[in-house]
Design a protein around this motif. Structure first.
Motif, PDB file in Angstrom:
ATOM      1  N   LYS A 120      37.380  42.537  42.839  1.00 29.28           N
ATOM      2  CA  LYS A 120      38.220  43.617  43.400  1.00 29.28           C
ATOM      3  C   LYS A 120      39.717  43.342  43.204  1.00 29.28           C
ATOM      4  O   LYS A 120      40.548  43.826  43.969  1.00 29.28           O
ATOM      5  CB  LYS A 120      37.888  43.879  44.881  1.00 29.28           C
ATOM      6  CG  LYS A 120      36.389  44.145  45.113  1.00 29.28           C
ATOM      7  CD  LYS A 120      36.042  44.456  46.550  1.00 29.28           C
ATOM      8  CE  LYS A 120      34.532  44.556  46.743  1.00 29.28           C
ATOM      9  NZ  LYS A 120      34.113  44.814  48.117  1.00 29.28           N
ATOM     10  N   VAL A 121      40.038  42.529  42.175  1.00 26.62           N
ATOM     11  CA  VAL A 121      41.446  42.275  41.842  1.00 26.62           C
ATOM     12  C   VAL A 121      41.856  43.321  40.804  1.00 26.62           C
ATOM     13  O   VAL A 121      41.657  43.131  39.603  1.00 26.62           O
ATOM     14  CB  VAL A 121      41.643  40.845  41.282  1.00 26.62           C
ATOM     15  CG1 VAL A 121      43.108  40.609  40.920  1.00 26.62           C
ATOM     16  CG2 VAL A 121      41.173  39.810  42.289  1.00 26.62           C
ATOM     17  N   ASP A 122      42.376  44.451  41.276  1.00 25.91           N
ATOM     18  CA  ASP A 122      42.713  45.520  40.335  1.00 25.91           C
ATOM     19  C   ASP A 122      44.211  45.814  40.286  1.00 25.91           C
ATOM     20  O   ASP A 122      44.630  46.847  39.786  1.00 25.91           O
ATOM     21  CB  ASP A 122      41.907  46.801  40.631  1.00 25.91           C
ATOM     22  CG  ASP A 122      41.782  47.075  42.112  1.00 25.91           C
ATOM     23  OD1 ASP A 122      42.646  46.599  42.863  1.00 25.91           O
ATOM     24  OD2 ASP A 122      40.810  47.749  42.496  1.00 25.91           O
ATOM     25  N   ASN A 123      45.042  44.919  40.856  1.00 28.03           N
ATOM     26  CA  ASN A 123      46.500  45.038  40.666  1.00 28.03           C
ATOM     27  C   ASN A 123      47.153  43.662  40.833  1.00 28.03           C
ATOM     28  O   ASN A 123      46.512  42.707  41.282  1.00 28.03           O
ATOM     29  CB  ASN A 123      47.107  46.071  41.637  1.00 28.03           C
ATOM     30  CG  ASN A 123      46.889  45.697  43.098  1.00 28.03           C
ATOM     31  OD1 ASN A 123      47.162  44.564  43.504  1.00 28.03           O
ATOM     32  ND2 ASN A 123      46.395  46.643  43.895  1.00 28.03           N
ATOM     33  N   ALA A 124      48.442  43.579  40.480  1.00 29.49           N
ATOM     34  CA  ALA A 124      49.133  42.275  40.452  1.00 29.49           C
ATOM     35  C   ALA A 124      49.263  41.644  41.833  1.00 29.49           C
ATOM     36  O   ALA A 124      49.194  40.416  41.981  1.00 29.49           O
ATOM     37  CB  ALA A 124      50.515  42.453  39.827  1.00 29.49           C
ATOM     38  N   MET A 125      49.425  42.481  42.889  1.00 29.25           N
ATOM     39  CA  MET A 125      49.549  41.932  44.248  1.00 29.25           C
ATOM     40  C   MET A 125      48.279  41.187  44.642  1.00 29.25           C
ATOM     41  O   MET A 125      48.328  40.102  45.217  1.00 29.25           O
ATOM     42  CB  MET A 125      49.827  43.060  45.255  1.00 29.25           C
ATOM     43  CG  MET A 125      51.294  43.494  45.267  1.00 29.25           C
ATOM     44  SD  MET A 125      51.529  44.939  46.306  1.00 29.25           S
ATOM     45  CE  MET A 125      50.942  44.381  47.890  1.00 29.25           C
ATOM     46  N   ARG A 126      47.141  41.795  44.316  1.00 23.96           N
ATOM     47  CA  ARG A 126      45.865  41.151  44.662  1.00 23.96           C
ATOM     48  C   ARG A 126      45.666  39.872  43.847  1.00 23.96           C
ATOM     49  O   ARG A 126      44.969  38.957  44.282  1.00 23.96           O
ATOM     50  CB  ARG A 126      44.714  42.122  44.439  1.00 23.96           C
ATOM     51  CG  ARG A 126      44.668  43.211  45.497  1.00 23.96           C
ATOM     52  CD  ARG A 126      43.459  44.082  45.341  1.00 23.96           C
ATOM     53  NE  ARG A 126      43.304  44.969  46.492  1.00 23.96           N
ATOM     54  CZ  ARG A 126      42.328  45.852  46.604  1.00 23.96           C
ATOM     55  NH1 ARG A 126      41.426  45.967  45.653  1.00 23.96           N
ATOM     56  NH2 ARG A 126      42.227  46.633  47.665  1.00 23.96           N
ATOM     57  N   ASP A 127      46.241  39.845  42.659  1.00 31.92           N
ATOM     58  CA  ASP A 127      46.153  38.653  41.823  1.00 31.92           C
ATOM     59  C   ASP A 127      46.768  37.451  42.564  1.00 31.92           C
ATOM     60  O   ASP A 127      46.223  36.352  42.546  1.00 31.92           O
ATOM     61  CB  ASP A 127      46.903  38.910  40.512  1.00 31.92           C
ATOM     62  CG  ASP A 127      46.360  38.041  39.395  1.00 31.92           C
ATOM     63  OD1 ASP A 127      45.133  38.010  39.210  1.00 31.92           O
ATOM     64  OD2 ASP A 127      47.177  37.372  38.732  1.00 31.92           O
ATOM     65  N   ALA A 128      47.891  37.692  43.220  1.00 31.31           N
ATOM     66  CA  ALA A 128      48.552  36.620  43.992  1.00 31.31           C
ATOM     67  C   ALA A 128      47.720  36.234  45.203  1.00 31.31           C
ATOM     68  O   ALA A 128      47.660  35.055  45.592  1.00 31.31           O
ATOM     69  CB  ALA A 128      49.939  37.082  44.429  1.00 31.31           C
ATOM     70  N   ASP A 129      47.039  37.228  45.823  1.00 32.33           N
ATOM     71  CA  ASP A 129      46.214  36.952  47.011  1.00 32.33           C
ATOM     72  C   ASP A 129      45.033  36.032  46.695  1.00 32.33           C
ATOM     73  O   ASP A 129      44.493  35.369  47.589  1.00 32.33           O
ATOM     74  CB  ASP A 129      45.666  38.263  47.596  1.00 32.33           C
ATOM     75  CG  ASP A 129      46.780  39.131  48.192  1.00 32.33           C
ATOM     76  OD1 ASP A 129      47.857  38.582  48.480  1.00 32.33           O
ATOM     77  OD2 ASP A 129      46.555  40.348  48.352  1.00 32.33           O
TER      78      ASP A 129
END
Length: 435
Positions: A120-129
């Motif tokens: 469910k990593v579908d944007n850059a912010m979630r990538d950092a999370d």
């Protein structure tokens, strides 16, 4: 030896969505409600030229009294035991949960290639999370989005890197391998014992007596091949273990490395769902198939009992109905040598190569008499065909408009090939390509 990849994790992290993407079919039901996957799904996938089997397990739940979730826990543990490679799926939206910790604790003890997929990593912010998942102590992770496919390529690149290259392929291919597969207690070990004339394999009426895949060399009456008896249970038997799941896990291994799968079914129980699963596993792996209806001596017979039983099986395995079905009784040794003769014939059918000139002579005439139906006013002409240089029967037909050829015509071509060249018991692949 086999390449079996298990997808594990707690409920509702997107395991089934990833499974569907890997096998490129919507086989597993996907829903936002947790615990939808209760059965296991088995699929075939390929990446960078390497084929592997994928198993979608139910979500691992800790400390639940739910009977289904208790079963799912056992399924996941069995999948971890049997798989060669494990993909552990976690959810970036919810972060690390106590259940993720519990699964990670089990996985840290597993000495097998392990890949953590943060879904469910579908944007850059979630990538950092996703960084917090280092806390699980499983090393590096791969960020993916199962629903749109981003990141799955990098994950699969790493997964297929971990698949070992096949060793001693030439040595193994010298003798044909016939895998005796089927659900527990169908009579697989008894069949092998009857053939070789000695009690090589332990036989009891308790389902799951065979605990490992056992190879037996058979060399009699001019036949020479390896018989593989597949296991129901390998570890210390527990009453609560799911025998059906285990039998399929072991069948996957045996089927992947055999030439012909001899599917033994119990005549007293009909051709059930588990038998169908094993049949389609063999078909997907493009193996030769022979169906053995065992314990036929225990069935009360009337005039058309055998015909009706056979018709019922063929209905369930349609459209691949060109499969030999033999009614046997291992106990009375009725038709057991006929079963082996048939398996050898199917093995020969699977190896059959057709000369390109003869193939064109036969098939082009058939297609001239019955050409593909015109679509949108366009006439389809097939000009040339050939058998591809593969281990299993695959054919390419070159046409001016291959995109307009539909499945009914593909099945017609397959039936004609079977009729003229005897591919009984062998799956055929047909490709229509641009001329």
């Amino acid at each position: 030896m086999s390449n079996i990849i298990a997808i594990v994790g707690r409920p509702n992290v997107g395991k089934s969505t990833l499974f569907n993407r890997l096998v490129q079919r919507r086989e597993a039901i996907v829903d936002s409600v947790s615990g939808v996957t209760r059965d296991r799904h088995y699929g075939k996938s390929e990446w960078n030229g390497k084929e592997f089997s994928v198993i979608d397990t139910g979500g691992y739940v800790v400390g639940s009294d739910d009977i289904f979730e208790g079963e799912i826990r056992k399924q996941v543990q069995l999948a971890i035991d049997e798989a060669d490679i494990i993909i552990f799926v976690v959810d970036v939206e919810q972060g690390i949960t106590p259940m993720d910790d519990a699964v990670a604790k089990i996985l840290r003890q597993v000495k097998k290639p392990l890949f953590m997929a943060v879904n469910k990593v579908d944007n850059a912010m979630r990538d950092a999370d996703a960084v917090e998942f280092y806390n699980l102590g499983l090393g590096d992770y791969y960020t993916i989005s199962s629903i749109n496919g981003s990141g799955t390529g990098e994950l699969l690149d790493a997964v297929v890197e971990a698949i070992p290259e096949p060793e001693n392929e030439e040595e193994e291919s010298e003798l044909p391998r016939f895998a005796i597969v089927g659900r527990p207690n169908a009579g697989k070990s008894s069949f092998i014992n009857a053939l070789i004339g000695e009690d090589r394999n332990i036989v009891t009426n308790i389902a799951g007596t065979t605990r490992d895949s056992i190879d037996t060399k058979y060399n009699r009456f001019g036949f020479e091949f390896n018989l593989v008896d597949t296991a129901g249970i390998r570890k210390k038997s527990k009453v609560k273990e799911d025998l059906e799941f285990y039998s399929v896990m072991r069948a996957v291994r045996a089927i992947e490395h055999c030439d012909v799968a001899v599917l033994v079914i119990d005549a007293t129980r009909d051709f059930e769902g588990q038998d169908e699963k094993i049949f389609w596993l063999a078909e997907k792996n493009r193996k030769g198939i022979v169906i053995l209806v065992n314990k036929w001596d225990l069935v009360e017979k009337q005039t058309n009992t055998m015909r009706d039983f056979e018709a019922q099986i063929r209905k369930k395995i349609a459209p691949f109905t060109d499969v030999p079905i033999i009614f046997t009784s291992v106990l009375t040794k009725q038709r057991i040598f006929k079963a082996i003769e048939t398996a050898v014939e199917v093995f020969e059918n699977r190896k059959r190569r057709i000369q390109t000139s003869k193939l064109n002579e036969t098939m082009l005439e058939i297609m001239q008499h019955n050409p593909p139906p015109a679509t949108k006013g366009k006439y389809i002409k097939i000009k040339y065909c050939m058998q591809l240089p593969t281990h299993t029967p695959q054919f390419a037909f070159f046409a001016n408009l291959p995109q307009y050829i539909r499945d009914p015509y593909r099945r017609y071509i397959e039936n004609q090939l079977r009729e003229y060249y005897n591919y009984t018991g062998v799956p055929i692949s047909i490709y229509f390509r641009q001329k």
